[in-house]
Design an enzyme around this catalytic site. Structure first.
Site, PDB file in Angstrom:
ATOM      1  N   HIS A  11       0.855  -1.195   0.000  1.00 16.81           N
ATOM      2  CA  HIS A  11       0.000   0.000   0.000  1.00 16.81           C
ATOM      3  C   HIS A  11       0.885   1.236   0.000  1.00 16.81           C
ATOM      4  O   HIS A  11       1.938   1.234   0.639  1.00 16.81           O
ATOM      5  CB  HIS A  11      -0.902   0.020   1.243  1.00 16.81           C
ATOM      6  CG  HIS A  11      -2.067   0.938   1.106  1.00 16.81           C
ATOM      7  ND1 HIS A  11      -1.980   2.292   1.342  1.00 16.81           N
ATOM      8  CD2 HIS A  11      -3.337   0.701   0.728  1.00 16.81           C
ATOM      9  CE1 HIS A  11      -3.163   2.849   1.125  1.00 16.81           C
ATOM     10  NE2 HIS A  11      -4.001   1.909   0.748  1.00 16.81           N
ATOM     11  N   ASP A  16      -8.020  -5.270   0.069  1.00 19.99           N
ATOM     12  CA  ASP A  16      -8.493  -6.153  -1.008  1.00 19.99           C
ATOM     13  C   ASP A  16      -8.132  -7.611  -0.801  1.00 19.99           C
ATOM     14  O   ASP A  16      -8.601  -8.467  -1.557  1.00 19.99           O
ATOM     15  CB  ASP A  16      -7.896  -5.670  -2.337  1.00 19.99           C
ATOM     16  CG  ASP A  16      -8.461  -4.317  -2.718  1.00 19.99           C
ATOM     17  OD1 ASP A  16      -7.677  -3.371  -2.908  1.00 19.99           O
ATOM     18  OD2 ASP A  16      -9.695  -4.195  -2.760  1.00 19.99           O
TER      19      ASP A  16
HETATM   20  C1  SDX Z   1      -6.282   0.046  -2.846  1.00 19.37           C
HETATM   21  O1  SDX Z   1      -4.401   4.516  -2.042  1.00 19.37           O
HETATM   22  C2  SDX Z   1      -5.368   3.944  -1.418  1.00 19.37           C
HETATM   23  O2  SDX Z   1      -5.778   4.346  -0.344  1.00 19.37           O
HETATM   24  C3  SDX Z   1      -5.978   2.762  -2.146  1.00 19.37           C
HETATM   25  C4  SDX Z   1      -6.994   1.928  -1.361  1.00 19.37           C
HETATM   26  C5  SDX Z   1      -8.267   2.704  -1.091  1.00 19.37           C
HETATM   27  O3  SDX Z   1      -8.985   2.325  -0.149  1.00 19.37           O
HETATM   28  O4  SDX Z   1      -8.604   3.628  -1.893  1.00 19.37           O
HETATM   29  O5  SDX Z   1      -6.425   1.521  -0.121  1.00 19.37           O
HETATM   30  C6  SDX Z   1      -7.417   0.687  -2.140  1.00 19.37           C
HETATM   31  O6  SDX Z   1      -6.036   0.376  -3.979  1.00 19.37           O
HETATM   32  C7  SDX Z   1      -5.430  -0.944  -2.098  1.00 19.37           C
HETATM   33  C8  SDX Z   1      -4.210  -1.428  -2.960  1.00 19.37           C
HETATM   34  C9  SDX Z   1      -4.704  -2.536  -3.891  1.00 19.37           C
HETATM   35  N1  SDX Z   1      -3.641  -2.908  -4.849  1.00 19.37           N
HETATM   36  C10 SDX Z   1      -3.006  -4.083  -4.753  1.00 19.37           C
HETATM   37  O7  SDX Z   1      -3.165  -4.893  -3.843  1.00 19.37           O
HETATM   38  C11 SDX Z   1      -2.065  -4.340  -5.934  1.00 19.37           C
HETATM   39  C12 SDX Z   1      -0.749  -4.900  -5.391  1.00 19.37           C
HETATM   40  N2  SDX Z   1      -0.046  -3.802  -4.681  1.00 19.37           N
HETATM   41  C13 SDX Z   1       0.901  -3.020  -5.408  1.00 19.37           C
HETATM   42  O8  SDX Z   1       0.762  -2.946  -6.776  1.00 19.37           O
HETATM   43  C14 SDX Z   1       1.404  -1.784  -4.669  1.00 19.37           C
HETATM   44  O9  SDX Z   1       1.679  -2.171  -3.400  1.00 19.37           O
HETATM   45  C15 SDX Z   1       0.520  -0.553  -4.641  1.00 19.37           C
HETATM   46  C16 SDX Z   1       0.111  -0.128  -5.998  1.00 19.37           C
HETATM   47  C17 SDX Z   1      -0.674  -0.794  -3.814  1.00 19.37           C
HETATM   48  C18 SDX Z   1       1.354   0.577  -3.999  1.00 19.37           C
HETATM   49  O10 SDX Z   1       2.399   0.831  -4.845  1.00 19.37           O
HETATM   50  P1  SDX Z   1       3.464   1.993  -4.497  1.00 19.37           P
HETATM   51  O11 SDX Z   1       3.149   2.689  -3.252  1.00 19.37           O
HETATM   52  O12 SDX Z   1       3.662   2.818  -5.722  1.00 19.37           O
HETATM   53  O13 SDX Z   1       4.749   1.176  -4.169  1.00 19.37           O
HETATM   54  P2  SDX Z   1       5.745   0.622  -5.225  1.00 19.37           P
HETATM   55  O14 SDX Z   1       5.006   0.026  -6.387  1.00 19.37           O
HETATM   56  O15 SDX Z   1       6.751   1.672  -5.497  1.00 19.37           O
HETATM   57  O16 SDX Z   1       6.383  -0.585  -4.397  1.00 19.37           O
HETATM   58  C19 SDX Z   1       7.418  -0.330  -3.463  1.00 19.37           C
HETATM   59  C20 SDX Z   1       8.284  -1.568  -3.534  1.00 19.37           C
HETATM   60  C21 SDX Z   1       8.700  -1.919  -4.962  1.00 19.37           C
HETATM   61  O17 SDX Z   1       9.932  -2.608  -4.884  1.00 19.37           O
HETATM   62  P3  SDX Z   1      11.285  -1.723  -5.234  1.00 19.37           P
HETATM   63  O18 SDX Z   1      11.093  -1.197  -6.652  1.00 19.37           O
HETATM   64  O19 SDX Z   1      11.320  -0.606  -4.212  1.00 19.37           O
HETATM   65  O20 SDX Z   1      12.402  -2.721  -5.121  1.00 19.37           O
HETATM   66  O21 SDX Z   1       7.525  -2.711  -3.051  1.00 19.37           O
HETATM   67  C22 SDX Z   1       7.363  -3.651  -4.118  1.00 19.37           C
HETATM   68  C23 SDX Z   1       7.643  -2.942  -5.412  1.00 19.37           C
HETATM   69  O22 SDX Z   1       8.163  -3.839  -6.388  1.00 19.37           O
HETATM   70  N3  SDX Z   1       5.968  -4.072  -4.050  1.00 19.37           N
HETATM   71  C24 SDX Z   1       5.557  -5.314  -4.215  1.00 19.37           C
HETATM   72  C25 SDX Z   1       4.166  -5.263  -4.041  1.00 19.37           C
HETATM   73  N4  SDX Z   1       3.785  -4.013  -3.792  1.00 19.37           N
HETATM   74  C26 SDX Z   1       4.914  -3.267  -3.807  1.00 19.37           C
HETATM   75  N5  SDX Z   1       6.220  -6.466  -4.485  1.00 19.37           N
HETATM   76  C27 SDX Z   1       5.448  -7.587  -4.594  1.00 19.37           C
HETATM   77  N6  SDX Z   1       4.094  -7.598  -4.427  1.00 19.37           N
HETATM   78  C28 SDX Z   1       3.441  -6.470  -4.165  1.00 19.37           C
HETATM   79  N7  SDX Z   1       2.091  -6.495  -4.006  1.00 19.37           N
END
Ligand code: SDX
Length: 434
Positions: A312, A369
């Site tokens: 998140h 989720d």
């Molecule tokens: C919702 O914003 C909100 O409030 C949203 C929400 C709401 O109520 O409105 O809470 C609802 O959207 C919840 C999130 C649902 N999405 C998912 O579950 C999809 C999987 N999660 C990711 O795609 C990710 O965690 C996000 C999109 C939710 C957040 O992404 P960020 O903050 O942009 O973080 P990032 O992509 O830069 O990740 C940081 C690091 C990265 O590694 P590095 O590049 O730093 O080495 O963490 C890793 C990412 O690769 N990472 C993950 C991961 N999520 C982040 N690695 C594996 N699996 C994951 N799920």
């Protein structure tokens, strides 16, 4: 607009010119302070640069507060745990819209007002018939909600507080009907009209699962679970879809068009579409023996696979909504006498992931989720309806945030700038010379 009298500031110095600029620091009631950079461009000639808005506050708001490190979520000061276990969705809607929990009379009146707006204009049924039966219900929802302004143009003048109020009530009230009709259309069953003697959640379950030849009577436990799921999804600060609604609304677009824009943004798998993606992921993993392989894939930078429902932008701790959702999961499956292997798989996946240093270091925890899809599947919703239910519940948050922005006399149209990396001016070359 914040009226905090700044008594602190940061000083930025441009080492190309030696010029310094003082930027005031504004303090909120909770959470991080902000550096007010509104004068930065006019004084320094520079923009700030923050793709994805990881360090940017787009507005001030009094509606929802999140502390990502502590896993805190509050709506108008009330914890999500208290609202989910002690209140109901309609009272939470009243709280988000008005800033205070309603007393008994206010609660009764609000529920009645919403109830009397649940019907759709009969001609809107024609919209559904224009879609293919196998259309994704989110595509239908985006289209039908955008079309509401064509049917309810008497509540589109955003400068009229009364029209804003009616539009807000219509949007909250009609989303369950629009969602249920999208489901009915997909399965070829006739639309079932709302009933005024049912509560909000009960009415939605009725419109979704009743048929003309037989009423669907949801058990109180299921109705309570549905209502709680709506509460858990009601609002969440300046997330992608809420920011979309605010940006659309900042141009003066009518509220129906703004909410349709929010629905479109929520649909993405990185946002509200994640609940649907979690179920697909769990079905793809299939068995707990396969978990290590998928955990390795999630950690592999060269593999686009991510653990859906994990991570998140704000929460670097357990999403408090996921904890409540997990409890509800057990209650609903027990109530229905269902032993869903996907729940066991999800819990094992959570256990393995949280014990892995990669997830611990990056502070990746289950989000809202991760468990929601398992409850919805147990309640017989098809996976394609999961994000529709998220949009249904989030409408009150979008509307409350839109209303807060419109009622701010200082609000301006949102118009970000950029760091331009394209060509500088070049001479036009006639086609015969290209
Ligand atoms: C919702 O914003 C909100 O409030 C949203 C929400 C709401 O109520 O409105 O809470 C609802 O959207 C919840 C999130 C649902 N999405 C998912 O579950 C999809 C999987 N999660 C990711 O795609 C990710 O965690 C996000 C999109 C939710 C957040 O992404 P960020 O903050 O942009 O973080 P990032 O992509 O830069 O990740 C940081 C690091 C990265 O590694 P590095 O590049 O730093 O080495 O963490 C890793 C990412 O690769 N990472 C993950 C991961 N999520 C982040 N690695 C594996 N699996 C994951 N799920």
């Amino acid at each position: 607009m914040s009226d905090t009298t700044p008594n602190n500031s940061v000083t930025l110095t441009d080492n190309r010119t030696g010029k310094s600029f003082d930027m005031p620091i504004l303090d909120g009631t909770s959470g991080p302070s902000v550096i007010d950079i509104r004068k930065l461009y006019s004084e320094s000639g520079c923009f700030t640069y923050d793709p994805g808005f990881t360090s940017t506050g787009s507005c001030d708001s009094s509606i929802t507060y999140i502390d990502g490190d502590k896993g805190i979520l509050r709506h108008r000061g009330y914890s999500i745990e208290d609202l989910a276990t002690k209140s109901d969705y309609m009272d939470t809607c009243y709280l988000l819209l008005n800033g205070e929990l309603p007393n008994k009379d206010q609660s009764k009146e609000f529920k009645q007002t919403i109830t009397y707006h649940t019907m759709l204009h009969e001609q809107m049924m024609n919209f559904y018939r224009g879609f293919r039966r196998d259309s994704h219900p989110m595509a239908i929802m985006v289209g039908v909600v955008g079309a509401l302004s064509a049917f309810y143009h008497d509540s589109t003048d955003i400068r009229d507080p009364n029209q804003r109020l009616i539009a807000s009530h219509r949007l909250i009230a009609k989303m369950p009907t629009i969602a249920a009709y999208a489901y009915k259309y997909a399965i070829g069953q006739p639309f079932v009209y709302p009933k005024n003697d049912l509560s909000f959640a009960e009415n939605f379950l009725h419109m979704t699962f009743s048929v003309p030849c037989e009423d669907y009577k949801a058990s109180p436990a299921l109705v309570r679970a549905m209502d709680r799921i709506f509460i858990l999804h009601a609002d969440h600060e300046q997330n992608a879809s809420t920011s979309t609604v605010r940006l659309a609304g900042s141009s003066g677009a009518n509220p129906f068009a703004c909410i349709a824009a929010g629905i479109a943004s929520l649909w993405g798998p990185a946002h509200g579409g994640a609940n649907e993606a979690v179920l697909s992921m769990l079905q793809q993993i299939g068995h707990k023996d396969n978990i290590p392989k998928y955990i390795e894939r999630a950690k592999d930078k060269n593999d686009p696979f991510r653990l859906m429902g994990f991570g998140h932008r704000v929460y670097k701790n357990y999403d408090p909504r996921a904890a409540v959702m997990r409890e509800s999961c057990h209650e609903v499956l027990e109530e229905l006498g269902i032993n869903d292997p996907l729940l066991e798989l999800a819990m094992e996946l959570e256990r393995v992931a949280l014990s892995d240093p990669y997830f611990a270091e990056k502070k990746l925890f289950p989000n809202v989720d991760f468990y929601s899809g398992i409850i919805l599947r147990a309640m017989n919703f098809p996976t394609s309806m999961f994000t529709v239910l998220f949009a249904l519940a989030r409408t009150v948050g979008w509307v409350a945030q839109w209303k807060e922005m419109i009622e701010d006399p200082h609000h301006k149209i949102g118009r970000p700038r950029q760091l331009f990396l394209g060509h500088e001016e070049r001479e036009f070359i006639p086609v015969e010379k290209r």
